[in-house]
Scaffold this motif. Structure first.
Motif, mmCIF file in Angstrom:
data_model
loop_
_atom_site.group_PDB
_atom_site.id
_atom_site.type_symbol
_atom_site.label_atom_id
_atom_site.label_comp_id
_atom_site.label_asym_id
_atom_site.label_seq_id
_atom_site.Cartn_x
_atom_site.Cartn_y
_atom_site.Cartn_z
ATOM 1 N N ASP A 90 0.804 -1.209 0.000
ATOM 2 C CA ASP A 90 0.000 0.000 0.000
ATOM 3 C C ASP A 90 0.842 1.267 0.000
ATOM 4 N N ALA A 91 2.153 1.116 0.195
ATOM 5 C CA ALA A 91 3.029 2.285 0.264
ATOM 6 C C ALA A 91 3.410 2.760 -1.128
ATOM 7 N N GLU A 92 3.859 3.982 -1.207
ATOM 8 C CA GLU A 92 4.335 4.540 -2.480
ATOM 9 C C GLU A 92 5.512 3.720 -2.978
ATOM 10 N N ASP A 93 5.474 3.387 -4.261
ATOM 11 C CA ASP A 93 6.506 2.542 -4.897
ATOM 12 C C ASP A 93 6.555 1.139 -4.313
ATOM 13 N N GLY A 94 5.540 0.742 -3.507
ATOM 14 C CA GLY A 94 5.511 -0.592 -2.926
ATOM 15 C C GLY A 94 6.628 -0.823 -1.922
ATOM 16 N N PHE A 95 7.031 0.276 -1.231
ATOM 17 C CA PHE A 95 8.177 0.178 -0.325
ATOM 18 C C PHE A 95 7.956 1.144 0.825
#
Length: 437
Positions: free
Chosen positions: A389-394
């Motif tokens: 769910d985080a930006e850039d999947g990270f």
């Protein structure tokens, strides 16, 4: 004449019996010994001892047929010591006691004893310890002979009282000189053309005794002209290579194979692989070792290398020998030409060292499992950021124990597939720094 010979007790029948060529050509002086100048030369260990008149107990370490017994016998002759030869294979404690007692009596009469023990590594620890008091009080001067590494096979106490001298396998020049001595003794040249002569020298495999036995066989043939290599090899069997699957040769050759692969030399790697196979090594052992090479020295620089080794191993299990060995040989070639990296291996060792140092440090609460209400009340899993769910999947969260400095174990090389992994590692490092600020 036969009756007279048989009934005459004064006749030495052994003198009338034919003597093998190797026995007839046994050196009568140390200067006649071939191929061991590094031990017998004027500045070499034995040469120095003889000049100084201070001969110490010795252990000769070397392959068969290089002159261990002959040198020991000649040392006794040149130092006026009584020569006694025993074999560890056939000698037990009672026989040893008799040898020591005879040496003690001889010493009391003013003569020392050089006790030559062939295959000394076959004596157990207690038997080896039995030599020590007799070496220390001068009853015997011990000269042992072994084909095995003394560091592994002989007691430290015995080794501390004896100097180890390494005798080398005979090289081509030494074998050629020995062949010429055989021709002089037999009074005629070997009936071999130059190529066949080279083949016979190769068949001896550095063993002087083996060469003389081969030469004696060849001299006994009734042939016209010279034999070529093809005719020679149909009449003689090639000597089996010296290889002990549980001894030093085993470890030396697998080390040579591993280092040739690591050094990206497929030709040398295939040669040592073939040497081990011809020596009788179990191909399954080799399959396991080359798979280890893929993991240890190639790793993620070429992730396919490990798969190829496992497939080659499986192919061998299905086909058996000799067809399956080809698959293992192809895996060896692939590994030698693959990009090399021990980054994964080094990272694992570093992580293991860190794990031992930090003991029982628990994970941070944000990544602990919280299957019960009590655990949730204790803060387990609180604040965990779901990376998808985080930006850039990270998310960039810290996954190391609280209070522990972030470890950096994996440092990919700029070769093969690890070049791509290095880019990814740097990318996530930048994102982590960005999230933390």
């Amino acid at each position: 004449m036969a009756d007279l010979f048989d009934n005459n007790p004064t006749v030495d029948r052994s003198a009338a019996a034919p003597r093998p060529l190797a026995d007839r050509l046994r050196p009568q002086a140390l200067a006649e010994v071939i191929g061991q100048d590094h031990v017998l030369g004027p500045e070499a260990p034995l040469g120095t001892m003889l000049v100084s008149g201070a001969l110490s107990s010795l252990v000769f370490w070397g392959p068969p047929g290089v002159g261990k017994t002959t040198i020991a016998r000649l040392l006794a002759h040149e130092t006026d010591l009584h020569f006694v030869q025993i074999s560890a294979i056939f000698t037990g404690v009672p026989e040893l006691r008799k040898v020591f007692e005879a040496a003690r009596i001889r010493r009391g009469n003013g003569q020392g004893t050089l006790l030559f023990v062939d295959e000394i590594h076959r004596f157990n620890k207690a038997q080896q310890d039995g030599f020590l008091p007799h070496m220390e009080d001068g009853t015997i001067l011990l000269v042992g002979a072994t084909t095995e590494n003394p560091s592994f096979e002989l007691n430290a106490a015995l080794l501390s009282r004896a100097q180890v001298l390494v005798l080398e396998r005979l090289d081509h020049a030494a074998l050629e000189l020995l062949a010429r001595r055989a021709e002089a003794e037999m009074g005629r040249p070997l009936p071999l053309d130059p190529a066949a002569r080279e083949t016979m020298l190769e068949m001896a495999d550095g063993d002087g005794r083996a060469l003389l036995n081969l030469a004696e066989q060849v001299m006994g043939w009734q042939v016209e002209g010279e034999l070529d290599t093809a005719r020679l090899t149909t009449r003689l069997s090639r000597r089996a290579a010296q290889y002990d699957k549980s001894g030093e040769a085993h470890y030396n050759l697998i080390s040579a194979l591993h280092k040739s692969v690591r050094g990206s030399d497929p030709d040398a790697a295939l040669y040592w692989f073939a040497r081990m196979l011809t020596g009788g090594e179990d191909p399954r052992y080799l399959a396991r070792r080359i798979t280890r090479m893929a993991v240890e020295d190639i790793g993620l620089a070429d992730p396919q290398a490990q798969t190829i080794c496992l497939h080659a191993w499986e192919t061998y299990e299905r086909l058996g020998s000799p067809e399956g060995e080809l698959a293992l040989g192809q895996a060896v070639t692939y590994l030698a030409l693959a990009p090399k990296s021990n980054a994964g291996y080094a990272a694992f060792k570093s992580a293991m060292a860190a794990a031992r140092q930090t003991g029982s440090e628990p994970p941070p609460k944000i990544i602990r499992n919280a299957p019960t209400k009590l655990m949730k009340e204790q803060g387990y899993g609180a604040g965990y950021a779901y990376d998808h769910d985080a930006e850039d999947g990270f998310s960039g969260q810290n996954y190391f124990p609280d209070g522990m400095a972030r470890g950096a174990y994996y440092t990919p090389v700029d070769r093969g597939f690890e070049r791509e992994l290095k880019k990814r590692l740097e990318y996530f490092g930048k994102l982590r720094a960005k999230r933390q600020t």
